[in-house]
Design a protein around this motif. Structure first.
Motif, short mmCIF file in Angstrom:
data_model
loop_
_atom_site.label_atom_id
_atom_site.label_comp_id
_atom_site.label_asym_id
_atom_site.label_seq_id
_atom_site.Cartn_x
_atom_site.Cartn_y
_atom_site.Cartn_z
N TYR A 103 23.43 3.08 37.60
CA TYR A 103 22.63 1.87 37.44
C TYR A 103 21.32 2.25 36.75
CZ TYR A 103 25.70 -0.11 41.08
OH TYR A 103 26.77 -0.54 41.81
N LEU A 104 20.92 1.47 35.75
CA LEU A 104 19.62 1.66 35.10
C LEU A 104 18.79 0.41 35.38
CD1 LEU A 104 20.70 3.16 31.65
CD2 LEU A 104 19.99 4.37 33.71
N ILE A 105 17.70 0.58 36.11
CA ILE A 105 16.94 -0.56 36.61
C ILE A 105 15.47 -0.41 36.24
CG2 ILE A 105 16.27 -1.86 38.66
CD1 ILE A 105 18.90 -0.90 39.93
N GLY A 106 14.96 -1.37 35.50
CA GLY A 106 13.56 -1.34 35.11
C GLY A 106 12.67 -1.95 36.18
N LEU A 107 11.44 -1.52 36.20
CA LEU A 107 10.47 -2.09 37.14
C LEU A 107 9.07 -2.04 36.53
CD1 LEU A 107 8.68 0.41 38.56
CD2 LEU A 107 10.84 0.78 39.76
N ASN A 108 8.21 -2.91 37.03
CA ASN A 108 6.79 -2.89 36.71
C ASN A 108 6.02 -2.61 37.99
OD1 ASN A 108 7.31 -3.58 34.04
ND2 ASN A 108 7.08 -5.77 34.41
N THR A 109 5.00 -1.78 37.90
CA THR A 109 4.23 -1.42 39.08
C THR A 109 2.81 -1.03 38.68
OG1 THR A 109 4.25 -0.07 41.09
CG2 THR A 109 4.93 1.01 39.06
N LYS A 167 7.78 -4.96 40.91
CA LYS A 167 8.65 -6.07 40.50
C LYS A 167 9.76 -5.50 39.62
CE LYS A 167 6.20 -9.31 42.47
NZ LYS A 167 6.71 -10.03 43.67
N PHE A 168 11.00 -5.76 40.00
CA PHE A 168 12.13 -5.30 39.21
C PHE A 168 12.35 -6.28 38.06
CE2 PHE A 168 12.73 -3.72 43.53
CZ PHE A 168 12.75 -2.36 43.26
N THR A 169 12.56 -5.74 36.87
CA THR A 169 12.64 -6.57 35.67
C THR A 169 14.08 -6.96 35.37
OG1 THR A 169 12.92 -4.68 34.18
CG2 THR A 169 10.67 -5.27 34.77
N ASP A 170 14.23 -7.74 34.30
CA ASP A 170 15.56 -8.21 33.91
C ASP A 170 16.30 -7.22 33.02
OD1 ASP A 170 15.18 -10.58 35.27
OD2 ASP A 170 14.24 -11.56 33.56
N THR A 171 15.76 -6.00 32.91
CA THR A 171 16.40 -5.02 32.03
C THR A 171 17.42 -4.16 32.78
OG1 THR A 171 14.60 -3.44 32.47
CG2 THR A 171 14.36 -4.89 30.57
N VAL A 172 17.99 -4.72 33.84
CA VAL A 172 18.96 -3.98 34.64
C VAL A 172 20.26 -3.82 33.84
CG1 VAL A 172 20.30 -3.95 36.76
CG2 VAL A 172 17.99 -4.90 36.76
#
Length: 260
Positions: free
Chosen positions: A219-225, A115-120
């Motif tokens: 681009y810096l994109i956070g995710l949870n996995t 799941k990609f987070t809102d910390t993009v």
């Protein structure tokens, strides 16, 4: 084809690991999210489906849409049997939910476990239009006017068509003819496009206006996995299975993945 490790899918999607993607564009990007018309408008930043595609490219999962659907359905069906006594999981989106697809029909096998987070962090982009050589394939009339290349044996027949002596079409009154018959047809003949389709290329090029963006920074994109999938992604981005891109396949990028 590279062996696909889907054992992660059998684990409940407990997304306890936080990760960060750093995506640096090596070329202008054209990230078209929906089925385009005559103009291919780019998104300024990658959508979630594009990011899933990026991860799957790194993993080497180059799969046909039908095969993706079969694999997802098969995994869910098997897990329903194995977890039938676990009501919490059997009724979860992971098992019982309908997988989501992009506007162009792409279905990611990772969608429950990443799941990609809102910390993009979204960089500013500069924008320009360029002509893009779209590859098209058609069995009807489109290839007839779209391709400037054809077998030399058609020259006389196409000249007769230009002079109005014969006609090509696809309605009921037009007929198929064998290759031997084509040069002997009298004036006034109506010929189906399919009779000469084999004399044209499989694909033809259509110049199409496409929008490109150039990001000012990565681009810096956070995710949870999950822990299992995080290890797979780390290995994949250390040694990608193929060139990495966003949007069109000429939008090459370099990606770093790290846990945070």
């Amino acid at each position: 084809m590279k062996t696909i490790d889907l054992q992660f899918f059998e684990e409940p999607p407990e997304l306890m690991v936080k990760g960060l993607l750093t995506i640096e564009a090596l070329a202008p990007l054209s990230m078209v999210a929906a089925q385009p018309g005559k103009y291919y408008r780019s998104q300024p930043h990658p959508t979630n489906h594009m990011l899933y595609g990026l991860l799957e490219n790194a993993l080497g999962w180059h799969l046909h849409d039908d095969l993706r659907t079969q694999m997802m359905d098969g995994l869910k069906k098997r897990l329903k049997k194995e977890l039938k006594n676990n009501t919490d999981w059997i009724n979860s989106e992971w098992i019982a939910g309908k997988p989501k697809t992009s506007d162009v029909g792409y279905l990611s096998l990772l969608q429950y476990h990443v799941k990609f987070t809102d910390t993009v962090i979204q960089p500013a982009v500069s924008v320009y239009d360029d002509l893009w050589s779209q590859q098209l394939r058609d069995t009807g009339r489109s290839f007839f006017g779209g391709s400037k290349h054809y077998d030399a044996s058609l020259s006389d027949l196409l000249n007769r068509e230009k002079q109005g002596h014969i006609e090509f079409g696809d309605r009921a009154e037009f007929q198929n003819h064998s290759e031997d018959e084509l040069d002997k047809l009298p004036d006034g003949s109506k010929i189906k496009y399919t009779a000469i389709r084999s004399k044209f290329p499989q694909y033809y090029v259509s110049p199409t206006v496409r929008e490109y963006v150039i990001p000012s920074r990565p681009y810096l994109i956070g995710l949870n996995t999950t822990a299992t999938l995080s290890k797979l992604l780390h290995c994949a981005f250390e040694n990608p299975a193929g060139p990495l891109y966003l949007g069109s396949n000429d939008g090459w990028v370099e990606v770093n993945y790290q846990e945070i």
